[in-house]
Enzyme design. Structure first.
Site, short mmCIF file in Angstrom:
data_model
loop_
_atom_site.label_atom_id
_atom_site.label_comp_id
_atom_site.label_asym_id
_atom_site.label_seq_id
_atom_site.Cartn_x
_atom_site.Cartn_y
_atom_site.Cartn_z
CG ASP A 304 -2.20 -0.69 0.98
OD1 ASP A 304 -2.70 -0.53 -0.15
OD2 ASP A 304 -2.71 -1.37 1.87
CG ASP A 341 -12.10 13.51 6.74
OD1 ASP A 341 -11.72 12.49 7.33
OD2 ASP A 341 -11.84 13.79 5.56
CG PHE A 372 -13.39 8.19 1.68
CD1 PHE A 372 -13.23 9.05 0.61
CD2 PHE A 372 -12.80 6.94 1.63
CE1 PHE A 372 -12.47 8.68 -0.49
CE2 PHE A 372 -12.05 6.56 0.53
CZ PHE A 372 -11.89 7.43 -0.53
CB THR A 373 -17.51 4.24 0.92
OG1 THR A 373 -17.99 4.73 -0.33
CG2 THR A 373 -18.46 4.59 2.02
CB ALA A 374 -13.32 1.70 -1.15
CB THR A 376 -19.00 7.25 -2.68
OG1 THR A 376 -18.30 7.31 -1.42
CG2 THR A 376 -20.28 6.46 -2.50
CE LYS A 390 -12.08 16.27 2.86
NZ LYS A 390 -12.87 15.54 3.79
#
Lengths: 677, 76
Positions: A304, A341, A372-374, A376, A390
């Site tokens: 990663d 956030d 946040f999602t992977a 969207t 954002k």
């Protein structure tokens, strides 16, 4: 793992290993190791022979026979001792883990909402318990309500508390750890006996250890060699009788034991256990020896970007408004969208807005935060009738056009510029209106480039995985020196990449933490799950990194390679040793009837008895001498396979040929000096 | 004699079958090329040492002792 490092040669470990060495003499245990089993059978047969000679009061060689029998038993015991030493540190560690699993009382939530107090072992999967500050978490579970700081030092040795909260990737808690502040509701995810702590205890104790494929293959080879030497020795007697020099059973068994590869046979399992143990010292728990071995053969490494290649936190450094938008306006919107956030990026945006434009954090009453999602790939806030988002440029562009807005051409320009410079662009929009971009800077870790160079030397391909767009990814990949990258990666992409590499015959290693990573972790040959990760990830991987340090993967591979190499060099050494033993024993066997064979006695050993005894003693002592090497592993330097092989071949092959000539001669001198034969 | 000649084929075939089932791996720096002097040296020494180890005891009673005896003036 408690951080108190347990040294291998600590008195209590050595004492326990000595006792274990005798316990392991049990033939039912020994049969698992064919080479040493043969030695044990030989020792037993000779013991009977010795007793017979004692009773018959056969005059001549009692002292010699007694010493041979003694040293053969020592050979078996030394091998057992090696294995017990390797297990020793794990056992000691298991003891300290057991202490962490003290009887914990738990407060279980009944279905009607009332609370009952039960003992920890009564908890079953699905139960919900409440844990408050100062209490121990009774079992593995998932936080379903609340947030708390947890002291996990009993497991990880890391004294700094970690945050555990409901939802997201930080919801997993481990039994035996202590809540330091606040109160959480935990749903138990394991039954008694199956908790992480239980599994770890079993693993470090080596109770579940099974032979790995490579170990089985090597064992087969060693068993094959043993059979060959058994035949060679058994057929020697008829020849000897024909030549008029029949041999005593003691000499024949001595020859056999010296020839079969006892050095590697005795150390084989110790090497394997020590490999897992070395990982443990680096706070990585391997679920099986197979995984450690696979790590040594890895061809492709998925890393990663965040945390491994770059420092985890990207920092917002600049607000770039699009046409018709003022900078403070953009900053204000970006701050609103980031207030809830908690990611480092989000926080850095709030900080930048405050520094540049004096915007303070506000209480947002009635605001709905969109995490946040992977999928969207954006986050934001709905507040006061405003809807601010954002996120990744293309995701936001999509969102804007869905809301009937237009995407100004300047966006593309700005985004590309940031990406080219290796930064990460975040785009801010309010409904159909694009406001501007935020420049997030990535900082590449120091020394990581050299690390990748080493990996390339070892023939390992590194692939950087990132959610960034291809341009950013390419810049960072170039700067960090990785071989390849996967940009805008979704969890499925990772899985596909792994499958593709595997289809081409490569072994793939990866490290991950989220639920998203679970399928990929399960698919990878070496899947290291971070301890901070979700339960799903931890169950899918075949190793767990207790420190949750993504750079660990590189160390895991090094330990794996070291393990395979140690096995290889000791096998080479063991077989090369045989040459000298022949030159000691063969002339000794026949010199009395065929004096010319003394020409083969190139070590000029004193007498036939001292020659045979020296060879047997050398054979036993070399096991003890090599225990430290087996436990520590050979020194590993990153270099291509050919260079590595040539180097090890020279050291351990040639060394293995020469060392016993010197060793046997020295032992012979000592035997003569002490007048033992 | 028959056993010595043909019995050894069984395990050799078993190894071959096992190797044939293995996936082939694309060569990289981490693989060991078989076209180098290193490989040749390695292979030759393995064959020599394992072969010698197997037959040395018998050889020493046969040809070696005869050779030494011949120099000592005794022939058969």
């Amino acid at each position: 793992m408690s951080k108190e490092k347990i040294s291998t040669w600590e008195a209590r470990i050595v004492r326990r290993a000595l006792i274990e060495a005798f316990k392991k003499l049990n033939p039912r245990v020994m049969i698992k190791n064919p080479v040493m089993f043969v030695v044990e059978v030989g020792s037993a047969v000779l013991t009977v022979g010795l007793l017979r000679d004692l009773l018959a009061a056969a005059p001549v060689h009692l002292a010699f026979e007694f010493q041979i029998v003694l040293w053969l038993w020592f050979t078996v015991l030394f091998a057992n001792f090696a294995e017990a030493m390797a297990e020793g540190r794990g056992k000691a560690q298991a003891d300290s883990l057991r202490r962490a699993r003290t009887s914990i009382r738990a407060r279980r939530l009944r279905e009607d909402g009332s609370i009952e107090e039960v003992a920890g072992p009564q908890l079953r999967r699905g139960d919900v318990v409440i844990v408050s500050a100062g209490e121990f978490i009774p079992a593995d579970g998932e936080v379903i309500e609340g947030i708390a700081s947890v002291d996990e030092s009993a497991i990880t040795g890391e004294s700094a508390p970690v945050i555990r909260e409901a939802g997201g990737d930080r919801s997993a808690v481990t039994g035996g750890t202590r809540v330091l502040s606040d109160q959480i509701k935990v749903r138990v995810t394991s039954d008694p006996g199956g908790t992480f702590l239980d599994r770890m205890i079993a693993l470090v104790e080596g109770a579940e250890r099974q032979k790995t494929p490579n170990e089985i293959a090597l064992n087969t080879l060693l068993a094959g060699l043993t059979i060959i030497f058994l035949l060679a020795v058994a057929t020697l007697q008829p020849f000897a009788i024909y030549s008029g020099a029949p041999q005593s059973l003691f000499v024949l068994v001595s020859l056999l034991v010296c020839l079969i590869p006892t050095t590697i046979g005795g150390l084989l399992s110790a090497i394997g256990i020590a490999g897992m143990d070395r990982l443990l010292q680096r706070n990585v728990v391997a679920m099986s020896g197979r995984a450690v071995e696979a790590a040594g053969d890895v061809d492709t490494m998925l890393l990663d970007k965040t945390g491994t290649i770059t420092l985890g936190n990207r920092q917002a450094t600049e607000f770039i408004p699009f046409d018709g938008v003022s900078e403070p306006e953009l900053a204000e919107a970006a701050q609103l969208a980031s207030l809830a956030d908690e990611t480092p990026e989000g926080r850095s945006i709030v900080v930048l807005a405050k520094e540049r434009y004096g915007l303070r954090g506000r209480e947002l009453k009635g605001a709905a935060f969109i995490p946040f999602t992977a999928q969207t790939r954006m986050s934001g806030v709905d507040w006061n009738g405003r809807e601010i988002r954002k996120g990744a440029p293309d995701a936001i562009a999509d969102y804007v056009s869905r809301n009937g807005g237009e995407v100004p051409p300047k966006m593309r320009e700005v985004v590309e510029r940031i990406a080219r410079e290796g930064g990460t662009p975040l785009v801010v929009a309010e409904r159909g209106r694009l406001l501007g971009a935020i420049y997030l800077k990535d900082i590449i870790k120091a020394g990581i480039r050299e690390r990748f160079n080493q990996l390339r030397q070892m023939g390992i391909k590194t692939v950087m995985i990132t959610g960034d767009n291809p341009l950013t990814a390419a810049t960072i990949a170039r700067e960090a020196g990785v071989d390849d990258f996967l940009a805008e990666a979704k969890p499925e992409d990772k899985l596909q990449l792994i499958r593709r590499e595997q289809a081409e015959g490569r072994l793939v290693a990866m490290i991950g933490d989220g639920t998203n990573d679970a399928p990929a972790l399960a698919q990878a040959d070496v899947g290291v799950a971070m301890n901070t990760g979700t339960q799903a990830a931890k169950e899918a991987g075949n190793m767990i990194d207790l420190d949750s340090n993504p750079t660990k993967l590189i160390e895991v591979v090094e330990v794996g390679k070291q393990l395979l190499m140690t096995r290889g060099v000791l096998t080479t050494f063991s077989i090369a040793n045989d040459v000298a033993k022949y030159f000691a024993i063969i002339p000794a066997m026949f010199v009395s009837t065929l004096p010319v064979l003394d020409a083969l006695n190139i070590m000029r050993l004193h007498s036939p008895e001292s020659a045979v005894l020296s060879a047997v003693i050398f054979n036993a002592l070399i096991i003890i001498a090599l225990i430290p090497l087996a436990l520590r592993g050979v020194r590993y330097r990153p270099m291509p396979a050919t260079a590595m092989l040539r180097r090890n071949f020279l050291i351990y092959g040639i060394g293995g040929l020469i060392a016993p000539f010197i060793g046997i001669k020295l032992i012979d001198l000592v035997i003569v000096a002490l007048n033992l034969t | 004699m028959l056993l010595g000649r043909f019995f050894m084929i069984v395990p050799a075939l078993a190894i071959a079958g096992n190797l044939a089932r293995k996936k082939s791996v694309p060569p990289s720096l981490g693989t060991f090329p078989v076209t180098t002097p290193t490989f040749v040296a390695l292979l030759v020494s393995v064959i020599l040492i394992v072969g010698a180890l197997t037959f040395f005891p018998v050889l020493s009673l046969g040809p070696i002792v005869e050779h030494l005896l011949m120099y000592a003036g005794q022939t058969f």
